[in-house]
Scaffold this active site. Sequence first.
Site, PDB file in Angstrom:
ATOM      1  N   CYS A 104     -62.730 -26.032  26.097  1.00 38.14           N
ATOM      2  CA  CYS A 104     -62.856 -26.912  24.929  1.00 38.14           C
ATOM      3  C   CYS A 104     -63.034 -28.377  25.298  1.00 38.14           C
ATOM      4  O   CYS A 104     -63.124 -29.232  24.409  1.00 38.14           O
ATOM      5  CB  CYS A 104     -61.647 -26.765  24.005  1.00 38.14           C
ATOM      6  SG  CYS A 104     -60.147 -27.537  24.660  1.00 38.14           S
ATOM      7  N   CYS A 158     -58.610 -25.538  20.929  1.00 37.60           N
ATOM      8  CA  CYS A 158     -59.153 -24.886  22.123  1.00 37.60           C
ATOM      9  C   CYS A 158     -59.393 -23.415  21.792  1.00 37.60           C
ATOM     10  O   CYS A 158     -58.457 -22.694  21.454  1.00 37.60           O
ATOM     11  CB  CYS A 158     -58.177 -25.005  23.290  1.00 37.60           C
ATOM     12  SG  CYS A 158     -58.713 -24.053  24.727  1.00 37.60           S
ATOM     13  N   CYS A 210     -60.393 -29.137  29.968  1.00 45.96           N
ATOM     14  CA  CYS A 210     -60.352 -27.691  29.778  1.00 45.96           C
ATOM     15  C   CYS A 210     -61.763 -27.115  29.817  1.00 45.96           C
ATOM     16  O   CYS A 210     -62.647 -27.599  29.120  1.00 45.96           O
ATOM     17  CB  CYS A 210     -59.690 -27.393  28.433  1.00 45.96           C
ATOM     18  SG  CYS A 210     -59.816 -25.665  27.955  1.00 45.96           S
ATOM     19  N   LYS A 240     -38.456   4.064  52.892  1.00 44.68           N
ATOM     20  CA  LYS A 240     -39.012   4.059  51.544  1.00 44.68           C
ATOM     21  C   LYS A 240     -40.323   4.824  51.614  1.00 44.68           C
ATOM     22  O   LYS A 240     -41.288   4.379  52.227  1.00 44.68           O
ATOM     23  CB  LYS A 240     -39.257   2.629  51.064  1.00 44.68           C
ATOM     24  CG  LYS A 240     -39.755   2.564  49.640  1.00 44.68           C
ATOM     25  CD  LYS A 240     -39.753   1.122  49.137  1.00 44.68           C
ATOM     26  CE  LYS A 240     -40.051   1.042  47.651  1.00 44.68           C
ATOM     27  NZ  LYS A 240     -41.319   1.612  47.269  1.00 44.68           N
ATOM     28  N   ASP A 283     -43.798   6.333  50.689  1.00 43.26           N
ATOM     29  CA  ASP A 283     -44.889   5.840  49.859  1.00 43.26           C
ATOM     30  C   ASP A 283     -45.562   7.017  49.157  1.00 43.26           C
ATOM     31  O   ASP A 283     -46.614   7.495  49.570  1.00 43.26           O
ATOM     32  CB  ASP A 283     -45.882   5.073  50.736  1.00 43.26           C
ATOM     33  CG  ASP A 283     -46.846   4.257  49.902  1.00 43.26           C
ATOM     34  OD1 ASP A 283     -46.635   4.153  48.670  1.00 43.26           O
ATOM     35  OD2 ASP A 283     -47.806   3.717  50.474  1.00 43.26           O
ATOM     36  N   CYS A 326     -54.298 -27.415  29.117  1.00 40.67           N
ATOM     37  CA  CYS A 326     -55.225 -27.939  28.129  1.00 40.67           C
ATOM     38  C   CYS A 326     -54.424 -28.517  26.971  1.00 40.67           C
ATOM     39  O   CYS A 326     -53.474 -27.902  26.488  1.00 40.67           O
ATOM     40  CB  CYS A 326     -56.103 -26.790  27.648  1.00 40.67           C
ATOM     41  SG  CYS A 326     -56.978 -27.150  26.132  1.00 40.67           S
ATOM     42  N   GLU A 346     -32.566   3.972  54.589  1.00 40.85           N
ATOM     43  CA  GLU A 346     -33.446   5.144  54.708  1.00 40.85           C
ATOM     44  C   GLU A 346     -34.881   4.675  54.475  1.00 40.85           C
ATOM     45  O   GLU A 346     -35.100   3.634  53.860  1.00 40.85           O
ATOM     46  CB  GLU A 346     -33.071   6.193  53.658  1.00 40.85           C
ATOM     47  CG  GLU A 346     -33.339   5.711  52.242  1.00 40.85           C
ATOM     48  CD  GLU A 346     -32.579   6.496  51.186  1.00 40.85           C
ATOM     49  OE1 GLU A 346     -32.988   7.626  50.936  1.00 40.85           O
ATOM     50  OE2 GLU A 346     -31.608   5.964  50.618  1.00 40.85           O
ATOM     51  N   TYR A 358     -33.632  11.794  47.271  1.00 43.16           N
ATOM     52  CA  TYR A 358     -32.841  10.631  47.686  1.00 43.16           C
ATOM     53  C   TYR A 358     -31.951  10.068  46.590  1.00 43.16           C
ATOM     54  O   TYR A 358     -31.249   9.094  46.795  1.00 43.16           O
ATOM     55  CB  TYR A 358     -33.742   9.531  48.248  1.00 43.16           C
ATOM     56  CG  TYR A 358     -34.908   9.146  47.345  1.00 43.16           C
ATOM     57  CD1 TYR A 358     -34.693   8.574  46.100  1.00 43.16           C
ATOM     58  CD2 TYR A 358     -36.218   9.340  47.764  1.00 43.16           C
ATOM     59  CE1 TYR A 358     -35.755   8.226  45.278  1.00 43.16           C
ATOM     60  CE2 TYR A 358     -37.289   8.998  46.953  1.00 43.16           C
ATOM     61  CZ  TYR A 358     -37.043   8.436  45.708  1.00 43.16           C
ATOM     62  OH  TYR A 358     -38.086   8.100  44.898  1.00 43.16           O
ATOM     63  N   LYS A 395     -39.266  -4.476  52.444  1.00 37.30           N
ATOM     64  CA  LYS A 395     -40.653  -4.078  52.643  1.00 37.30           C
ATOM     65  C   LYS A 395     -41.145  -4.455  54.029  1.00 37.30           C
ATOM     66  O   LYS A 395     -40.748  -5.482  54.593  1.00 37.30           O
ATOM     67  CB  LYS A 395     -41.537  -4.781  51.593  1.00 37.30           C
ATOM     68  CG  LYS A 395     -41.320  -4.294  50.167  1.00 37.30           C
ATOM     69  CD  LYS A 395     -41.524  -2.813  50.064  1.00 37.30           C
ATOM     70  CE  LYS A 395     -41.939  -2.276  48.745  1.00 37.30           C
ATOM     71  NZ  LYS A 395     -43.062  -2.764  48.061  1.00 37.30           N
TER      72      LYS A 395
HETATM   73  S1  IVH Z   1     -34.120   4.931  45.301  1.00 34.81           S
HETATM   74  C1  IVH Z   1     -32.020   3.849  42.293  1.00 34.81           C
HETATM   75  N1  IVH Z   1     -34.982   5.651  47.660  1.00 34.81           N
HETATM   76  O1  IVH Z   1     -39.603   3.482  45.457  1.00 34.81           O
HETATM   77  C2  IVH Z   1     -33.400   3.555  42.526  1.00 34.81           C
HETATM   78  N2  IVH Z   1     -36.589   5.072  46.013  1.00 34.81           N
HETATM   79  O2  IVH Z   1     -39.913   0.828  44.325  1.00 34.81           O
HETATM   80  C3  IVH Z   1     -34.200   4.763  42.681  1.00 34.81           C
HETATM   81  N3  IVH Z   1     -38.891   5.318  46.750  1.00 34.81           N
HETATM   82  O3  IVH Z   1     -39.491   4.397  42.112  1.00 34.81           O
HETATM   83  C4  IVH Z   1     -35.034   4.713  43.836  1.00 34.81           C
HETATM   84  N4  IVH Z   1     -38.445   6.044  48.762  1.00 34.81           N
HETATM   85  O4  IVH Z   1     -40.425   6.091  43.786  1.00 34.81           O
HETATM   86  C5  IVH Z   1     -35.320   5.241  46.440  1.00 34.81           C
HETATM   87  N5  IVH Z   1     -35.613   6.365  49.753  1.00 34.81           N
HETATM   88  C6  IVH Z   1     -35.936   5.954  48.539  1.00 34.81           C
HETATM   89  C7  IVH Z   1     -37.279   5.812  48.144  1.00 34.81           C
HETATM   90  C8  IVH Z   1     -37.558   5.357  46.868  1.00 34.81           C
HETATM   91  C9  IVH Z   1     -39.401   5.732  47.897  1.00 34.81           C
HETATM   92  C10 IVH Z   1     -39.687   4.871  45.596  1.00 34.81           C
HETATM   93  C11 IVH Z   1     -39.289   5.427  44.265  1.00 34.81           C
HETATM   94  C12 IVH Z   1     -39.022   4.252  43.402  1.00 34.81           C
HETATM   95  C13 IVH Z   1     -39.748   3.169  44.107  1.00 34.81           C
HETATM   96  C14 IVH Z   1     -39.158   1.826  43.803  1.00 34.81           C
END
Ligand code: IVH
Length: 706
Positions: free
Chosen positions: A434, A455, A431, A130, A132, A449, A128, A238, A326
Amino acid sequence: MTAQDETEVAALDAATAERELKRLAEILQRANIAYHTDDAPDLSDAEFDRLRARNLEIEARFPHLKRADSPSAQVGAAPAAGFRKIRHQKRMLSLANAFSDEDVREFVQGIRRFLNIRDTEETAFTAEPKIDGLSLSLRYEAGQLRYAATRGDGETGEDVTANACTVDDIPQQLKNAPEILEVRGEIYMAHADFRALNEKQGARGEKTFANPRNAAAGSLRQLDAEITRTRPLRFFAYAWGEISAPLATTQTDAVARLSQLGFQTNPLFRRCRTIEEMLASYAEIAAQRATLGYDIDGVVYKLDDLALQDRLGLRSTTPRWAIAHKFPAERAWTVLEGIDIQVGRTGALSPVARLTPVTVGGVVVSNATLHNEDYIAGRDSRGQPIREGRDIRVGDRVEVYRAGDVIPKIRDVDLARRASDAEPYVFPETCPECDSPAIREPGDSVRRCTGGMICPAQAVERLKHFVSRAAFDIDGLGAKQIEAFWRDGWVSAPHEIFTLRERFGPGQPRQLRNRDGWGEKSAQNLFDAIEDKRRIPLARLIFALGIRHVGETSAAMLAAHYGDWESFRAAMRAAADPESAAYAELISIDGVGPVMARSLVAGFAAEAEEIDTLAAMLEIQPAEARESDSPIAGQTLVFTGTLERMTRAEAKARAEALGAKVAGSVSARTDLLIAGPGAGSKAKKAAELGVKVIDEEDWLALIGAA
Ligand code: IVH
């Protein structure tokens, strides 16, 4: 997770990680002061959260490098004044990162190995976007929204209930929900709403936001919920925290249930049966990124089977069963104006790039790490060329990047635009603080150092470490005071802290209460606070000594192993001989390898006088056996032979979760040997020493998994 890109947490070497933790501690501390004290934030909330998460991730991977002044140990950072604090019933987790297909394969295969899943068996994952934004925890009791809390530091967040109630996507009542249900998800702002908000703000001469995430954070964390109401926030669910009854048996069904309960869930959520399907899902999401209408920064994969998630459990702040894949790093070109060398507590010389400020992925960057001298010279720790051997020189145009949550780094250099008179950078061999020789031990990528306590940088960093939160934690004696006392020669070694009252207390010619910034009351308070800390737990003292490689976790393990100061001190003396039984015992402690052992022995030898003087001034409390209900709490276990029902990694994780220590070899201190088929010399040794031996069935029964 292994990463090809050397910048990711998973691929950091310890020396780089140590420097990063130092930089993070500095940046976050500065940000804290700017935010709380000066009321003039120098980092956005989002950036602050990012850096904190990054810090936690590095600490999770290198627990022994966790700093005394670690931002993760500081509560001041998270909940801002003005919001009530809420302690999460279940920690809010963050995610480990993957940066390549290879990392994803490693992640999946690591899980399959951990769970011992046969090649012919499938393991389904979900994929799914992530989002932001900022994570939020919504607690419902009997179907009523009880409170909404931000993530904060994962343990404690801010009560933003009034604000959350203004968000359309957040139901205030649920039908047919479990009695207790904590729904977790992401608050975010859509692009169109963000642009409209900024236009409105700009037109009114009010503050505009750098990006949608900042706008979402700023809008949610409004003390006046009526302002939040005017801000178009959205929410995707989520995950979940505490629940009184399971939502489902798979992630897929649990998310479907959240959707039925009335939450928005992401339409790009997919169930994937193979790694190929996971990567295809990543490609699908990446392809839609530009037209989604809100910011995402990667794809999150989660193991679908919730029972298996449970078996995998957690690292300190991240689950083993999920990972964030990422999107590639954001980059920008700028000019390298100079290279500064910072000297740390252990003498490490770290090069820091001073850059012409440039925006990288929405954040202004003016410093970046250059790792170490090899990195500047264009080779890796094994002498292999990096950047095809291109070195980095002051005045060069350099490419800066931020991969995910990381501190900016220099990625490349533009040779075509290098000035003809640019000189190769000469890394100092003395250093800068020092003038002592700075040398590199074979195999170490870091130059250090050799000045030790002469130091000033090392001495003062060591003192700061000594009084820091996880060490002596003396009220009223922080980095600032230490620097001032050090500068004036009031304190030049830790034990002198405990003679401050004698030397600068009432009746003395020079008195603390007459110093700038001090008065009768504050001086008295400091003396009292110092007296208070003469009683100190053994683990804290060991950690406070600031011996290289000995972090909080290792200090606790050493304390638990030796029990009291006298035994520990004697062992450090005896272990100076690497042939001794004391040395063998030291390296048999789980988590203590030869590197830490040598560092301990050397640290004690070099500082024997200071350490003994200090110890004589203290009342050192012996380590307590860890309290826990489990039958193996506080015990030292050794596994040998083949386990059939769980892998070694899982067995070890289980044992540790139940408060036991797992050692690599059998000694007189071993409480229990778990021997599978094929056990050899360890079983023999255990028999000789009279150590109790059990088989896998007994083990499973013992931990309640039979
Ligand atoms: S699961 C079990 N799912 O990413 C872990 N996190 O870098 C709980 N985030 O703190 C997170 N989209 O704020 C999960 N589809 C997604 C997400 C997600 C964004 C964020 C969340 C978390 C951070 C971790």
